[in-house]
Design a protein around this motif. Structure first.
Motif, short mmCIF file in Angstrom:
data_model
loop_
_atom_site.label_atom_id
_atom_site.label_comp_id
_atom_site.label_asym_id
_atom_site.label_seq_id
_atom_site.Cartn_x
_atom_site.Cartn_y
_atom_site.Cartn_z
N ASP A 69 0.84 -1.20 0.00
CA ASP A 69 0.00 0.00 0.00
C ASP A 69 0.88 1.25 0.00
O ASP A 69 1.74 1.41 0.87
CB ASP A 69 -0.91 -0.02 1.23
CG ASP A 69 -1.80 1.20 1.30
OD1 ASP A 69 -2.71 1.31 0.47
OD2 ASP A 69 -1.55 2.04 2.20
N HIS A 70 0.65 2.14 -0.96
CA HIS A 70 1.48 3.33 -1.14
C HIS A 70 1.44 4.26 0.09
O HIS A 70 2.48 4.73 0.55
CB HIS A 70 1.07 4.09 -2.39
CG HIS A 70 1.90 5.31 -2.66
ND1 HIS A 70 3.21 5.22 -3.07
CD2 HIS A 70 1.62 6.63 -2.54
CE1 HIS A 70 3.70 6.44 -3.21
NE2 HIS A 70 2.75 7.31 -2.89
N SER A 71 0.27 4.50 0.64
CA SER A 71 0.18 5.42 1.78
C SER A 71 0.83 4.82 3.03
O SER A 71 1.47 5.53 3.81
CB SER A 71 -1.26 5.83 2.05
OG SER A 71 -2.05 4.72 2.41
N THR A 72 0.69 3.52 3.21
CA THR A 72 1.36 2.86 4.34
C THR A 72 2.86 2.92 4.15
O THR A 72 3.60 3.19 5.10
CB THR A 72 0.90 1.40 4.47
OG1 THR A 72 -0.52 1.38 4.66
CG2 THR A 72 1.58 0.70 5.64
N ARG A 73 3.33 2.70 2.93
CA ARG A 73 4.77 2.77 2.65
C ARG A 73 5.32 4.16 2.98
O ARG A 73 6.38 4.28 3.60
CB ARG A 73 5.03 2.43 1.19
CG ARG A 73 6.52 2.32 0.88
CD ARG A 73 6.77 1.99 -0.58
NE ARG A 73 6.01 0.84 -1.01
CZ ARG A 73 5.40 0.76 -2.19
NH1 ARG A 73 5.47 1.73 -3.05
NH2 ARG A 73 4.72 -0.32 -2.51
N GLU A 74 4.60 5.21 2.59
CA GLU A 74 5.05 6.57 2.89
C GLU A 74 5.06 6.83 4.39
O GLU A 74 5.99 7.45 4.92
CB GLU A 74 4.16 7.58 2.19
CG GLU A 74 4.38 7.67 0.70
CD GLU A 74 3.52 8.73 0.04
OE1 GLU A 74 2.50 9.18 0.65
OE2 GLU A 74 3.85 9.12 -1.09
N ARG A 75 4.03 6.36 5.09
CA ARG A 75 3.95 6.56 6.55
C ARG A 75 5.08 5.81 7.24
O ARG A 75 5.75 6.35 8.13
CB ARG A 75 2.59 6.08 7.06
CG ARG A 75 2.37 6.30 8.53
CD ARG A 75 0.92 6.05 8.93
NE ARG A 75 0.39 4.78 8.50
CZ ARG A 75 0.49 3.64 9.19
NH1 ARG A 75 1.12 3.63 10.35
NH2 ARG A 75 -0.04 2.52 8.73
N TYR A 76 5.32 4.57 6.85
CA TYR A 76 6.41 3.79 7.44
C TYR A 76 7.76 4.43 7.16
O TYR A 76 8.63 4.49 8.03
CB TYR A 76 6.41 2.36 6.90
CG TYR A 76 5.38 1.44 7.51
CD1 TYR A 76 4.47 1.86 8.47
CD2 TYR A 76 5.31 0.11 7.12
CE1 TYR A 76 3.52 1.01 9.01
CE2 TYR A 76 4.38 -0.76 7.66
CZ TYR A 76 3.49 -0.31 8.60
OH TYR A 76 2.57 -1.18 9.14
#
Length: 93
Positions: A69-76
Motif C-alpha cells: 500500500d502506497h500510503s502505508t509505505r510513505e507513513r512507514y
C-alpha cells in the motif's frame, strides 16, 4: 542491506491486538518504507521484569514482508527515518 545479509528496520508502529488479550504488535520498517517486520509480544505481568522495545533491529530477508500500500509505505518511511535520526538501534523506546 546491513552486514551478514541482514537489514536494519526501525520501530514504526506499536498497537494492541483487538482479538488477543494482553498482546502488543510491534511493526518495524526500513527507512524507505518498502519492507516491514512484525513482532507480537505478550504484555509483561506487573510482577515480572519489564521488557524493553528497541528502536531498531537487524533482521534477515526471510523475516521481512513487503509493503504494497502506497500510503502505508510513505507513513512507514517517514516514521522509520524519524526514529533512525533520533535514536540508536539499541535505544529503548
Amino acid at each position: 542491506m546491513d552486514t551478514d545479509d541482514t537489514t536494519r528496520v526501525w520501530l514504526v508502529e506499536r498497537t494492541y491486538s483487538d482479538d488477543e488479550l494482553n498482546l502488543i504488535i510491534l511493526v518495524y520498517a526500513t527507512t524507505d518504507g518498502r519492507y516491514y517486520h512484525r513482532r507480537e509480544r505478550a504484555l509483561p505481568s506487573f510482577t515480572g521484569p519489564a521488557r524493553e522495545t528497541k528502536a531498531g533491529l537487524s533482521v534477515t530477508a526471510d523475516e521481512l514482508g513487503t509493503v504494497d500500500d502506497h500510503s502505508t509505505r510513505e507513513r512507514y518511511a517517514a516514521e522509520a527515518a524519524r526514529v533512525a535520526e533520533e535514536h540508536d538501534p539499541d535505544d529503548a523506546i
